[in-house]
Design a protein around this motif. Structure first.
Motif, short mmCIF file in Angstrom:
data_model
loop_
_atom_site.label_atom_id
_atom_site.label_comp_id
_atom_site.label_asym_id
_atom_site.label_seq_id
_atom_site.Cartn_x
_atom_site.Cartn_y
_atom_site.Cartn_z
N LEU A 47 -80.69 -34.26 30.66
CA LEU A 47 -79.38 -34.56 30.08
C LEU A 47 -78.66 -35.65 30.85
N ARG A 48 -79.01 -35.83 32.08
CA ARG A 48 -78.42 -36.93 32.87
C ARG A 48 -78.85 -38.27 32.27
N ILE A 49 -80.08 -38.34 31.79
CA ILE A 49 -80.59 -39.55 31.16
C ILE A 49 -80.04 -39.69 29.74
N GLN A 50 -80.02 -38.59 29.00
CA GLN A 50 -79.55 -38.58 27.61
C GLN A 50 -78.50 -37.48 27.49
N PRO A 51 -77.21 -37.80 27.72
CA PRO A 51 -76.15 -36.79 27.80
C PRO A 51 -75.91 -35.98 26.52
N GLU A 52 -76.39 -36.46 25.39
CA GLU A 52 -76.30 -35.70 24.14
C GLU A 52 -77.62 -35.82 23.41
N ILE A 53 -78.21 -34.67 23.07
CA ILE A 53 -79.53 -34.66 22.46
C ILE A 53 -79.66 -33.39 21.63
N SER A 54 -80.45 -33.45 20.57
CA SER A 54 -80.66 -32.25 19.76
C SER A 54 -81.50 -31.25 20.56
N ALA A 59 -86.29 -29.59 23.60
CA ALA A 59 -87.40 -28.64 23.78
C ALA A 59 -88.73 -29.39 23.82
N TYR A 60 -88.90 -30.36 22.92
CA TYR A 60 -90.15 -31.12 22.92
C TYR A 60 -90.31 -31.90 24.22
N LEU A 61 -89.27 -32.60 24.62
CA LEU A 61 -89.35 -33.42 25.83
C LEU A 61 -89.62 -32.58 27.07
N LEU A 62 -89.10 -31.37 27.09
CA LEU A 62 -89.34 -30.48 28.22
C LEU A 62 -90.71 -29.80 28.13
N GLY A 63 -91.31 -29.83 26.94
CA GLY A 63 -92.62 -29.21 26.76
C GLY A 63 -92.54 -27.69 26.74
N ILE A 64 -91.42 -27.15 26.22
CA ILE A 64 -91.25 -25.70 26.16
C ILE A 64 -90.85 -25.28 24.74
N ARG A 65 -90.99 -23.99 24.46
CA ARG A 65 -90.60 -23.46 23.16
C ARG A 65 -89.08 -23.46 23.04
N ARG A 170 -87.80 -43.58 28.91
CA ARG A 170 -87.46 -42.93 30.19
C ARG A 170 -87.69 -41.43 30.11
N LEU A 171 -87.25 -40.82 29.00
CA LEU A 171 -87.41 -39.38 28.84
C LEU A 171 -88.89 -39.00 28.70
N MET A 172 -89.64 -39.78 27.95
CA MET A 172 -91.07 -39.48 27.80
C MET A 172 -91.80 -39.67 29.12
N ASN A 173 -91.42 -40.68 29.89
CA ASN A 173 -92.02 -40.88 31.20
C ASN A 173 -91.75 -39.67 32.09
N PHE A 181 -86.10 -40.32 37.65
CA PHE A 181 -84.79 -40.00 38.19
C PHE A 181 -84.90 -39.87 39.70
N GLY A 182 -84.56 -40.93 40.39
CA GLY A 182 -84.61 -40.90 41.85
C GLY A 182 -86.04 -40.83 42.35
N ASN A 183 -86.20 -40.35 43.57
CA ASN A 183 -87.52 -40.26 44.17
C ASN A 183 -88.11 -38.88 43.97
N HIS A 184 -88.34 -38.52 42.72
CA HIS A 184 -88.90 -37.21 42.41
C HIS A 184 -90.17 -37.40 41.63
N PHE A 185 -91.08 -36.46 41.79
CA PHE A 185 -92.22 -36.43 40.90
C PHE A 185 -91.72 -35.91 39.57
N GLY A 186 -92.56 -35.98 38.58
CA GLY A 186 -92.17 -35.63 37.23
C GLY A 186 -91.93 -34.14 37.04
N PRO A 187 -91.68 -33.76 35.81
CA PRO A 187 -91.24 -32.42 35.50
C PRO A 187 -92.27 -31.34 35.75
N PHE A 188 -93.49 -31.71 36.00
CA PHE A 188 -94.51 -30.71 36.17
C PHE A 188 -94.97 -30.65 37.61
#
Length: 200
Positions: A47-54, A59-65, A170-173, A181-188
């Motif tokens: 949400l920091r990257i995309q402050p408003e999203i459906s 859910a898709y971008l996070l890879g969760i139900r 950016r979100l798909m990356n 986002f900063g010096n972090h590895f990705g969401p997984f």
């Protein structure tokens, strides 16, 4: 696997373990929103990257139900970090918005213990390491094949139009394990995969 490959594999495994250990320390220190690669912290990072999203896109971008996302959003809503409102153009679509309080929480936790993880490498070495990782990732993706179906491709085209190409990339990356986002590895956690259980 020969001896040299085994040594590389062991070092990658050790690095993965150390990254996960660092994430756990961040979680203990900053709570559920402190780790931008898991659970509530991951939602806030997106949400920091995309402050408003459906909620469907999120859910898709996070890879969760959707159900798992709703649990995370309920917790974040109770803390005042996000709000959910129906879309003005389509009342069936629920929009998730990052609140000012959510931005502040994300800002407070943006400096994690692994923020300087690549400081031991010169800029040139970082470029080389990045290129090696790209080659390894491409080889594994080729080996695993293309798992996208037509529905996924259609969603991606629509999401790109809704968010704008740059934001969508950016979100798909970030979703696919990039460092958006900063010096972090990705969401997984660097080596995880979409669909891994979210426990926060």
């Amino acid at each position: 696997m020969d001896e040299k490959e085994m040594e590389l594999y062991e070092k990658l495994s050790r690095l993965q373990w150390l990254i996960q250990r660092s994430r756990l320390k961040d979680h203990v220190k900053n709570g559920p929103v402190g780790d931008p690669t898991r659970g509530q912290g991951r939602v806030l990072a997106m949400l920091r990257i995309q402050p408003e999203i459906s909620s469907k896109d999120l859910a898709y971008l996070l890879g969760i139900r959707q159900q798992s996302l709703n649990e995370l959003l309920n917790k974040l809503e109770k803390k005042g970090y996000v709000t959910r409102v129906p879309s003005e153009t389509d009342r069936r679509v629920m929009l998730v918005r990052l609140t000012e309080q959510g931005k502040q929480a994300q800002d407070q936790n943006s400096e994690t213990d692994d923020a300087g993880i690549f400081d031991c490498l010169s800029p040139g070495e970082q470029d080389q390491f990045n290129a090696y990782l790209d080659r390894m990732i491409a080889a594994f993706e080729e080996k695993c094949g293309d798992s996208m179906n037509d529905g996924t491709r259609e969603w991606m085209r629509g999401a790109c139009e809704r968010m704008g190409k740059e934001q969508f990339e950016r979100l798909m990356n970030m979703r696919m394990g990039g460092r958006s986002f900063g010096n972090h590895f990705g969401p997984f956690g660097g080596f995880g995969r979409p669909g891994d259980p979210e426990d926060e």
